[in-house]
Structure formats: C-alpha cells, structure tokens
Design a protein around this motif. Structure first.
Motif, PDB file in Angstrom:
ATOM      1  N   GLU A   1       0.840  -1.209   0.000  1.00 41.03           N
ATOM      2  CA  GLU A   1       0.000   0.000   0.000  1.00 41.03           C
ATOM      3  C   GLU A   1       0.869   1.252   0.000  1.00 41.03           C
ATOM      4  O   GLU A   1       0.614   2.206  -0.740  1.00 41.03           O
ATOM      5  CB  GLU A   1      -0.919  -0.021   1.222  1.00 41.03           C
ATOM      6  N   GLN A   2       1.928   1.243   0.814  1.00 42.37           N
ATOM      7  CA  GLN A   2       2.830   2.392   0.818  1.00 42.37           C
ATOM      8  C   GLN A   2       3.575   2.506  -0.505  1.00 42.37           C
ATOM      9  O   GLN A   2       3.806   3.607  -1.012  1.00 42.37           O
ATOM     10  CB  GLN A   2       3.833   2.278   1.965  1.00 42.37           C
TER      11      GLN A   2
ATOM     12  N   ARG B   1       1.512   4.247  -3.007  1.00 42.05           N
ATOM     13  CA  ARG B   1       1.445   5.695  -2.752  1.00 42.05           C
ATOM     14  C   ARG B   1       2.703   6.392  -3.251  1.00 42.05           C
ATOM     15  O   ARG B   1       2.649   7.531  -3.726  1.00 42.05           O
ATOM     16  CB  ARG B   1       1.251   5.961  -1.253  1.00 42.05           C
TER      17      ARG B   1
ATOM     18  N   SER C   1       7.554  12.523  -2.718  1.00 37.58           N
ATOM     19  CA  SER C   1       6.675  11.728  -3.564  1.00 37.58           C
ATOM     20  C   SER C   1       7.318  11.521  -4.941  1.00 37.58           C
ATOM     21  O   SER C   1       7.740  12.483  -5.590  1.00 37.58           O
ATOM     22  CB  SER C   1       5.322  12.433  -3.736  1.00 37.58           C
TER      23      SER C   1
END
Length: 450
Positions: A157-158, A161, A189
């Motif tokens: 999940e990370q 992202r 990011s």
C-alpha cells in the motif's frame, strides 16, 4: 508472569510458530522466540480470542489469505530499504545487464523486470528512474514492465502511494531529489513520470508457484531478490533459487544481496564480476540444430552460412567485457578457481594478513569448498576488530544450523561498531556503512534470548 512469558509457555505456541514459518519461510525467527512472541502479543486479543490456542485455531480457519493472517505477516516482516541501495549493483545493471537486454530484445522491444520482496517500493522505482535517466532514447517505443511483489500488504500500500520520508531518500543528491521527487509536507513523492512502468502486487515467494504466467510471474529479463533469502532456511532458499532460474528468460540476469551468494548460485548461473558487484546470468539455451536432409539427397548450406574457422588459441577475457557475451560455464569455473588460488597465494605470501583469510572464507563459502568457518576465525584471530569477519562467520554458522555461535558472533560484530560514526565505511564492505551494518545486525539480534 509477563504476557510474553505466558505466550511462550502456552502448549499451542510451538505449533503456531511452526505453521507461520512454514507458510512464510521466515526461518529468521527459528531461534528468536522472544521476538516472535512479542509480535503475537501485538495481535492479541483478536476479537474474543485471548489465548494462543484460540489464535492458532482462528488462523487455521482463515488460511494464509485471511485478514488476520496477513496482519500477523505484516508484523513479522521488515521494510527497511531506501533508494539506490547498494549503488554498485545498480551501476552494474546500467553498465552490463541492461545494455545486454536491450541488444537481446531489440526485435521484441519488450523489457520485463521483477523486484521480488520489494518491501515499500524504493527498489522498483529506482529501476524506473535508472532506465529513464540513462536509456530513455533506446527504450522509445518499447514496452517496459517493472513489477514489485511482497507478502506484506501494508508495504505494498505504501509502495503504491510512492511517498517516503527522509530516511528512504538519504544519500540522494539535491539534483536527483529535484528531478525525481515532489516535496509534499514532510514526504518525498515519486514524480508521476517515474511511475508509468511500475506496478505492485502481493506474492508469496515461499508458497506461490514460480513461474506463474497467469499472474505475470515469468519470462523476466532481470530479477532483483536482494536481502530476502537470508531469512529463509536452506531448503526454502534452494527451492526459491531454482524457481527464480526458471522465471528468467534465457540470458536473463539475477541480482541478490551481498550475503546471499553460495554454491547453488554458481551451479545455476554464470557469475559476471563487475567493479564492486557480482551479477548472475542464466545461460542461453543453444539453438536447435537443423533437421538432417532426407537420405540420399544433398542439402545446400543456407545463404550466409560462414565457412568453418580455423581453431584459435584461447584468449582470457577481461573481467568486464564491453559488451559482455554469455560467459561459458567452464570459463566461469576457471575464474572462480583463479579467485581461490589467488587467495591461497596471498596467504602463502603473508600468513598474518587478516584480509587474505577473510577473502578466502568468502570464496570458499561461495564455492562450497574448504572450511570458510576456519578462514573467518583466522581473520578474527589476526584482527579481533574485523567486524565483517565476525558478521560472515555468524552467517556461516547460521547456514549450518549452529544458532548459538551465530548469535554470539552477531553480538560481537554489533559490539565492534559501538561508538563509530554512522556514515563511516566498513572495511572490506564495498561501500557498506556503519549505519547499514548496524541495521542488518539489529534485525538478526532483535528479541534474542538472554
């Protein structure tokens, strides 16, 4: 009695531990009962379940795909990683493996890479950054697929992202940070243009079928499986290496962690040495010979068939040929034999050189010959502060099932790092820093028994 002691004394505890290790391959916990029990304690109570026996029954009812089973796996696995970790290996991919893949696949214009055990994703994104920064023109019009897999759903999940704290981007230059990341509050990011080829999905390296073509697991040009197999027992490691070999295309490349080399790698793959790293290549299958002509008929040679060449004397190739052809198996064996002979010659010239004995231990452990334990011990006798000799001696003991001596030498290595600066390079570590080695040792020593 503490909660951890209660868990350890529960009659169902050994069965619970054995079931989880068999499902995940995490033999790392085989001698770490306190660490394993502490993670069980984090999951209890589970609903109305407060006992180990009840928890075991609930997990057995769910199976490895169940939500709570996955929650426990998330507690047990480790996600310490960062961008461009072990830069020498990425330099080797850029200089040797990727150019070879581009030549070999110039007709299909397809490149497939697998980050196996990808954790929170920096390794997979690093590959896309490397490809787009150095091979953008050559890959124009190609289909490029980078898949990252892990058993830990939270990590995945990370990874999707793609946002990371300062620790994951440590060591990157300001220019790289500016070019590849957007600053979002306290996170970095990954820019959208470096996410176009990369995807993530769950996959269990121990229980999953490899190759698994319906899931896209197979026919890879490059596989990175770094610092994953050190947590598996020898049987699981042996099976996984065979599966990774089958998942590679002919001529494909495997990258493993520095502590994961061993004799089976050299049986299945051809080691290709480059400065600071070793890559492992799957041999190309020889082309099938054309069928013989029917009896009594003469068949002309195909157009362009070369005349047989006169035999030439053998010429030793340089360690890093530009570009590298597939190394013959006998040549690779010769190079490994030469490395062994070189270590022995260094020791003969100076028997008091601890580095020579340490290098001999590494070569003997890789080839499965001699007595690497004795070689590492001699290095430590000559230099009691030789931290990597302690570390590799511990790994050698662990691979042989001698868990007590392994833990003792892991602790010795940890003690040898006390008071040293985090960014100080480790002698004979090929760029490994005190902080990185300390993190590796913390993993082995977490929850060790008193």
């Amino acid at each position: 009695m503490t909660p951890i002691e209660t868990i350890l004394r529960d009659p169902a505890y050994p069965r619970l531990k054995a079931m989880v290790i068999n499902a995940t391959g995490l033999a790392y916990y085989a001698d770490k009962d306190a660490a394993f029990a502490e993670r069980i304690n984090r999951r209890l109570p589970y609903g109305r379940v407060t006992s180990v026996g009840g928890y075991l029954a609930a997990l057995e009812a769910q199976g490895p795909g169940g939500a709570e089973y996955q929650g426990l796996i998330n507690e047990l696995t480790v996600g310490e990683t960062f961008f461009f970790r072990y830069i020498e290996q990425f330099d080797a991919l850029r200089a040797v493996a990727i150019p070879e893949c581009l030549r070999r696949n110039r007709n299909s214009r397809l490149l497939r890479i697998w980050s196996a055990g990808c954790s929170i994703g920096p390794e997979a994104y690093t590959l896309e950054i490397l490809l787009k920064q150095h091979f953008a023109d050559q890959l124009d019009g190609w289909q490029v697929h980078i898949v990252g897999t892990d058993i830990n759903a939270n990590f995945l999940e990370q990874a999707r992202r793609g946002a990371y704290g300062d620790w994951a981007v440590r060591g990157l230059s300001p220019e790289t940070l500016d070019a590849c990341f957007d600053r979002l509050d306290r996170l970095w990011s990954v820019k959208p243009k470096f996410r176009q080829w990369t995807s993530f999905m769950p996959f269990n390296l121990v229980e999953g079928t490899i190759p698994s073509y319906p899931h896209g697991i197979g026919l890879f040009d490059i596989i990175l499986c770094r610092n994953v197999m050190i947590y598996f027992d020898e049987t699981t490691r042996h099976r996984l290496l065979g599966d990774l070999h089958k998942a590679l295309s002919d001529g494909g490349w495997l990258v493993v962690g520095h502590a994961e080399a061993g004799p089976q790698l050299n049986e299945l793959f051809t080691p290709v040495s480059v400065p600071g790293a070793t890559l492992y290549r799957k041999q190309m299958e020889p082309a099938a010979p054309p069928p013989p002509p029917p009896p009594g008929r003469w068949a002309p040679a195909p157009v362009g068939t070369p005349r047989p060449a006169a035999a030439k004397p053998s010429v030793r190739r340089p360690a890093v040929p530009p570009p590298p052809p597939p190394a013959p198996l006998d040549g690779a064996a010769g190079e490994r034999s030469t490395a062994l002979e070189s270590c022995l010659a260094r020791i003969e010239a100076n028997r008091l050189d601890p580095t020579a004995h340490y290098q001999l231990g590494l070569v003997e452990e890789e080839l499965g010959v001699g007595d690497p334990v004795a070689a590492f011990k001699r290095a430590l006798y000559l230099d009691s502060g030789f931290v990597l000799a302690d570390y590799h001696l511990a790994l050698a003991y662990w691979r042989r099932g001698r868990l007590g001596p392994a833990q003792r030498h892991f602790r010795n290595a940890c003690d040898a790092l006390a008071g040293r600066a985090d960014d100080e390079p480790i002698a004979e570590g090929g760029g490994l820093t005190v902080r990185e080695l300390r993190g590796m040792l913390d993993l082995w020593l977490s929850g060790e028994e008193a």
